[in-house]
Every structure is written in C-alpha cells, then in structure tokens.
Design a protein around this motif. Structure first.
Motif, PDB file in Angstrom:
ATOM      1  N   ARG A 205     -21.593  24.809 -23.862  1.00 16.27           N
ATOM      2  CA  ARG A 205     -20.550  24.295 -23.264  1.00 16.27           C
ATOM      3  C   ARG A 205     -19.871  23.664 -25.135  1.00 16.27           C
ATOM      4  NH1 ARG A 205     -22.479  18.148 -21.906  1.00 16.27           N
ATOM      5  NH2 ARG A 205     -23.280  19.498 -20.806  1.00 16.27           N
ATOM      6  N   ALA A 206     -18.769  22.924 -24.801  1.00 12.52           N
ATOM      7  CA  ALA A 206     -18.087  23.281 -26.337  1.00 12.52           C
ATOM      8  C   ALA A 206     -17.288  21.835 -26.239  1.00 12.52           C
ATOM      9  CB  ALA A 206     -17.103  24.016 -26.071  1.00 12.52           C
ATOM     10  N   PHE A 207     -16.954  21.993 -27.777  1.00 18.93           N
ATOM     11  CA  PHE A 207     -16.591  20.625 -28.203  1.00 18.93           C
ATOM     12  C   PHE A 207     -15.286  21.164 -28.746  1.00 18.93           C
ATOM     13  CE2 PHE A 207     -20.987  19.730 -29.930  1.00 18.93           C
ATOM     14  CZ  PHE A 207     -21.350  19.171 -28.413  1.00 18.93           C
ATOM     15  N   VAL A 208     -13.857  19.967 -28.321  1.00 14.07           N
ATOM     16  CA  VAL A 208     -12.642  20.631 -29.453  1.00 14.07           C
ATOM     17  C   VAL A 208     -12.483  18.865 -29.725  1.00 14.07           C
ATOM     18  CG1 VAL A 208     -10.432  20.287 -28.024  1.00 14.07           C
ATOM     19  CG2 VAL A 208     -12.269  22.105 -27.086  1.00 14.07           C
ATOM     20  N   LEU A 209     -11.585  18.693 -30.381  1.00 11.47           N
ATOM     21  CA  LEU A 209     -11.014  17.533 -30.995  1.00 11.47           C
ATOM     22  C   LEU A 209      -9.723  17.568 -30.829  1.00 11.47           C
ATOM     23  CD1 LEU A 209     -12.392  18.750 -34.707  1.00 11.47           C
ATOM     24  CD2 LEU A 209     -13.050  16.809 -33.153  1.00 11.47           C
ATOM     25  N   LEU A 210      -8.872  16.103 -30.792  1.00  7.36           N
ATOM     26  CA  LEU A 210      -7.774  15.508 -30.359  1.00  7.36           C
ATOM     27  C   LEU A 210      -7.351  14.754 -31.494  1.00  7.36           C
ATOM     28  CD1 LEU A 210      -5.766  15.218 -28.408  1.00  7.36           C
ATOM     29  CD2 LEU A 210      -6.948  12.969 -27.683  1.00  7.36           C
ATOM     30  N   VAL A 215      -1.601  19.637 -37.939  1.00 11.55           N
ATOM     31  CA  VAL A 215      -1.679  19.238 -36.686  1.00 11.55           C
ATOM     32  C   VAL A 215       0.335  18.294 -36.502  1.00 11.55           C
ATOM     33  CG1 VAL A 215      -1.679  19.568 -34.320  1.00 11.55           C
ATOM     34  CG2 VAL A 215      -2.889  20.875 -35.887  1.00 11.55           C
ATOM     35  N   PRO A 216       1.005  18.372 -35.523  1.00  9.50           N
ATOM     36  CA  PRO A 216       1.489  16.916 -35.283  1.00  9.50           C
ATOM     37  C   PRO A 216       1.531  15.864 -34.916  1.00  9.50           C
ATOM     38  CG  PRO A 216       3.653  18.596 -36.026  1.00  9.50           C
ATOM     39  CD  PRO A 216       1.646  19.815 -35.737  1.00  9.50           C
ATOM     40  N   PRO A 217       1.483  14.816 -34.844  1.00  9.62           N
ATOM     41  CA  PRO A 217       0.638  14.046 -33.717  1.00  9.62           C
ATOM     42  C   PRO A 217       1.758  14.154 -32.024  1.00  9.62           C
ATOM     43  CG  PRO A 217       1.073  12.522 -35.120  1.00  9.62           C
ATOM     44  CD  PRO A 217       2.049  13.481 -36.209  1.00  9.62           C
ATOM     45  N   SER A 218       2.579  14.780 -31.879  1.00  7.14           N
ATOM     46  CA  SER A 218       3.507  15.108 -30.770  1.00  7.14           C
ATOM     47  C   SER A 218       3.024  16.205 -29.868  1.00  7.14           C
ATOM     48  CB  SER A 218       5.257  14.954 -31.114  1.00  7.14           C
ATOM     49  OG  SER A 218       5.195  16.113 -31.807  1.00  7.14           O
ATOM     50  N   GLU A 219       1.487  16.615 -31.128  1.00  6.26           N
ATOM     51  CA  GLU A 219       1.927  18.156 -30.559  1.00  6.26           C
ATOM     52  C   GLU A 219      -0.568  18.151 -29.542  1.00  6.26           C
ATOM     53  OE1 GLU A 219       2.935  21.820 -33.353  1.00  6.26           O
ATOM     54  OE2 GLU A 219       4.280  21.296 -33.397  1.00  6.26           O
ATOM     55  N   ALA A 220      -0.803  16.736 -30.255  1.00  9.37           N
ATOM     56  CA  ALA A 220      -2.377  16.403 -30.650  1.00  9.37           C
ATOM     57  C   ALA A 220      -2.362  16.916 -28.834  1.00  9.37           C
ATOM     58  CB  ALA A 220      -2.312  15.123 -30.608  1.00  9.37           C
ATOM     59  N   THR A 221      -2.131  16.396 -28.031  1.00 13.20           N
ATOM     60  CA  THR A 221      -2.279  16.691 -26.889  1.00 13.20           C
ATOM     61  C   THR A 221      -2.395  18.536 -25.922  1.00 13.20           C
ATOM     62  OG1 THR A 221      -2.274  14.420 -26.421  1.00 13.20           O
ATOM     63  CG2 THR A 221      -1.960  16.484 -24.192  1.00 13.20           C
ATOM     64  N   VAL A 259      -0.676  13.742 -43.744  1.00 16.85           N
ATOM     65  CA  VAL A 259      -1.528  15.008 -43.288  1.00 16.85           C
ATOM     66  C   VAL A 259      -1.089  14.890 -41.782  1.00 16.85           C
ATOM     67  CG1 VAL A 259      -0.389  16.643 -44.789  1.00 16.85           C
ATOM     68  CG2 VAL A 259      -2.862  15.981 -44.349  1.00 16.85           C
ATOM     69  N   PHE A 260      -2.558  13.266 -41.815  1.00 17.49           N
ATOM     70  CA  PHE A 260      -3.599  13.027 -40.818  1.00 17.49           C
ATOM     71  C   PHE A 260      -2.718  11.636 -40.403  1.00 17.49           C
ATOM     72  CE2 PHE A 260      -7.413  10.881 -38.763  1.00 17.49           C
ATOM     73  CZ  PHE A 260      -7.300  11.563 -37.955  1.00 17.49           C
ATOM     74  N   GLU A 261      -2.924  11.793 -38.714  1.00 14.07           N
ATOM     75  CA  GLU A 261      -2.423  10.363 -37.921  1.00 14.07           C
ATOM     76  C   GLU A 261      -3.718  10.534 -36.567  1.00 14.07           C
ATOM     77  OE1 GLU A 261       0.330   9.003 -34.956  1.00 14.07           O
ATOM     78  OE2 GLU A 261       1.833   9.263 -36.519  1.00 14.07           O
ATOM     79  N   ARG A 262      -4.384   9.422 -37.083  1.00 14.53           N
ATOM     80  CA  ARG A 262      -5.605   9.069 -35.868  1.00 14.53           C
ATOM     81  C   ARG A 262      -4.965   9.165 -34.279  1.00 14.53           C
ATOM     82  NH1 ARG A 262      -9.554   4.032 -38.875  1.00 14.53           N
ATOM     83  NH2 ARG A 262      -8.479   4.387 -40.854  1.00 14.53           N
ATOM     84  N   PRO A 263      -5.906   9.750 -33.626  1.00 13.26           N
ATOM     85  CA  PRO A 263      -5.204  10.101 -32.069  1.00 13.26           C
ATOM     86  C   PRO A 263      -5.326   7.975 -31.823  1.00 13.26           C
ATOM     87  CG  PRO A 263      -7.475  11.003 -31.962  1.00 13.26           C
ATOM     88  CD  PRO A 263      -7.158  10.101 -33.296  1.00 13.26           C
TER      89      PRO A 263
END
Length: 329
Positions: A205-210, A215-221, A259-263
C-alpha cells in the motif's frame, strides 16, 4: 517551478540534501517525552479489504527511535525516542496493546518510521513480534522503500502464517517537489522496492500527499491523482491520500514564505473522489485531524461522514451542499 519569493530558492530552502536536513532540523520544536515502557496508542477501526469486504483492523503506534531520514513535511519525530529502545520493549508494547483491544484478524504496526530499520525495531525482536500477531490473516507495517530489500523482510514474512503488507510513502510524483521533500527516494527506487515486494509475495500500500510546497495549489489535486495512479501502476492495492500539514516548524516557514498553502477539505474530497473513480484499487482519504482543514463548521461533520463512507464503500457519494458555504463564496 522554483518558489516565487523575494528570496532565492537557495536562501529559502537549500538545494543540497545535507544542508536541507540541517535546515529542517534547526526549525524543529521540542520533542515530546515518550516512555517506551508506557502503554502505546492503539485503536480498532473498520477498513475496506482487498477482497471488497469490510473488516476491523487494529492500529498500534509503536514507540521507538525516530526515522533517520529528515523529510521536510514530517512531524512524527515528536512522538519518538531519541535513542534506540532495548530488545524486548517493542514486543511488550504490542502484547499490551493487543490485550487492551478486541480480537481482530488484521493489524497495522506503525512506528513513525520504518519497521525494518534495525535501530528502531531490533531485529532480535522480529520472531517475538511475529508470534504475537500469528493469529492475524494480514499484518501491515510501514517502511522506507530503501529498506524493503533487506533479508529481514523475507524472514519476517516467512514467520507469519498470514500475509505481510508493507506501506511505503510515495508522497508525490511531482518532479520538483519529490526531491525537495528530502525523503532520499526516487520514483525508480520506489518501483524497484515495489517490484521486490511483489516478487516476495508481499502486498503493497502507498501513502500520497495532497498539497505540497513548491507545487501551485491549483495543481494539488492533479498531482495527487497522478501519484495515486503511479502507486497502482507499481502494484499497490491501496493508497491513502494524506493532506500535507504544518506542525514541524519547517512547513510553517515555507507557508509564511508563500511556497506552501495548506490543502482544504474540499481538495481532499475532490482528490479522494477522483481516486476512487479510477477503479484501480482502494483509495482512502486520511481522516486524522480533519478538523484542521474545515473552513465551515456548519457542514464539517457531513463532509467528514462523506469521506468515511467513500473510504468504506469505495464509491463516490454526492457532494455535500451547504448554504453557509455558498453564502460565503
């Protein structure tokens, strides 16, 4: 893209790994006092299994030495010991935790690092640990990809009557963000580790960060979903999407620097829904500390409930409609 601030990337965040590790360490707060002889946190919750059924799974948070990697986003070191624990301590923790919980046939042994790091879990303890969970049909541990090729993995697998599963942090496939996370891992390294597990009959199984720094917030998803697809390509049967959080000092500084915005909770809902709709395996939204993502108290419980249902049923449910959210938009 490099961070767009008044500072150069090198001033804001070092380009070389050793300097990055020092930068991360100097921004840490205090470590919590952890007594490895005290009862450890443990709980049971339902989870959708690889067969499609729903089963109770016990999760045990082992108390041991912190991870040797200095990942940019990690705050798990707060709940670890500064030194290695003595032989016999980890089996005692597991024994006590299992005795406090209802009997289950699946267990997660999570240790804020890598189960196959000998400085965290003494190799001499592995036979005793295997004996304590010998009643389980599935035993899930976590590990850095670089450690799953060790002989201890196969020896531990061979001691288990049930199936061994290893959870690995993929985090992201973003070509800029991944190396800057200071994880000491490449995508090729993840693939090699995954292939090794598969050839040994060990599930993945894997963990992925959102929502990632750099990374621009508009590209997070988009990047979270790309990462989910990569994990399935590598053979994972389950992927957990984890919103990137602050709490370790380094992330707060990157947030202040722009350079970071909370999801947001909405982003997590979107990424989870798209991931589930891929139909390639189980996709779970991490529900821990979800309140910190809530922008609207009026609909938070309903939104959390929606994610919980999608986690269990692995189908996309209707989005929550909230008059308060619409009025504030």
């Amino acid at each position: 893209m490099p961070p767009s601030t008044a500072e150069s990337p090198e001033t804001l965040y070092p380009a070389e790994a050793p300097a990055r590790s020092r930068w991360i360490l100097t921004r840490r707060g205090e470590r919590k006092t952890v007594d490895p002889a005290a009862p450890i946190p443990a709980f049971v919750e339902d989870e959708r299994t690889e067969s499609g059924s729903v089963a109770p799974v016990a999760t045990l948070f082992l108390a041991n030495r912190e991870c040797p990697w200095r990942c940019l986003m990690c705050d798990l070191w707060k709940h670890t010991t500064p030194d290695s624990v003595a032989a016999g301590v980890i089996p005692a923790q597991i024994r006590g935790a299992l005795a406090s919980l209802p009997s289950v046939s699946r267990v997660k042994l999570y240790n804020a690092g890598s189960f196959f790091d000998g400085r965290a879990i003494p190799p001499a303890d592995l036979p005793a640990i295997a004996g304590l969970v010998s009643h389980c049909e599935r035993v899930i541990v976590e590990s850095h990809p670089s450690l799953v090729t060790r002989s201890e993995v196969k020896r531990f697998r061979d001691r288990l009557p049930g199936r061994l599963e290893v959870a690995m942090g993929l985090e992201t496939v973003h070509p800029v963000a991944l190396p800057l996370l200071n994880k000491g891992m490449t995508l090729d390294g993840f693939r090699t580790a995954a292939d090794g597990l598969a050839s040994s009959g060990v599930a993945l199984r894997a963990f992925v960060l959102l929502g990632l720094p750099f990374v621009p917030p508009s590209e997070a998803t988009e990047w979270a979903v790309r990462s989910v697809a990569f994990a399935f390509d590598a053979g994972a049967t389950a992927v957990t999407i984890i919103p990137t959080r602050t709490g370790n000092g380094a992330m707060e500084e990157l947030e202040r620097s722009g350079v970071f915005e909370r999801p947001t909770l909405a982003l997590l809902e979107e990424a989870a829904a798209i991931g589930v709709s891929l139909g390639r395996g189980r996709v779970f939204a991490d529900l821990w500390d979800l309140e910190s993502l809530a922008a609207c108290p009026a609909c938070f419980r309903e939104r959390r409930g929606r994610l919980a249902v999608m986690n269990l049923e692995q189908c996309v449910t209707p989005a929550v409609e909230c008059e308060d959210c619409e009025a504030g938009s």
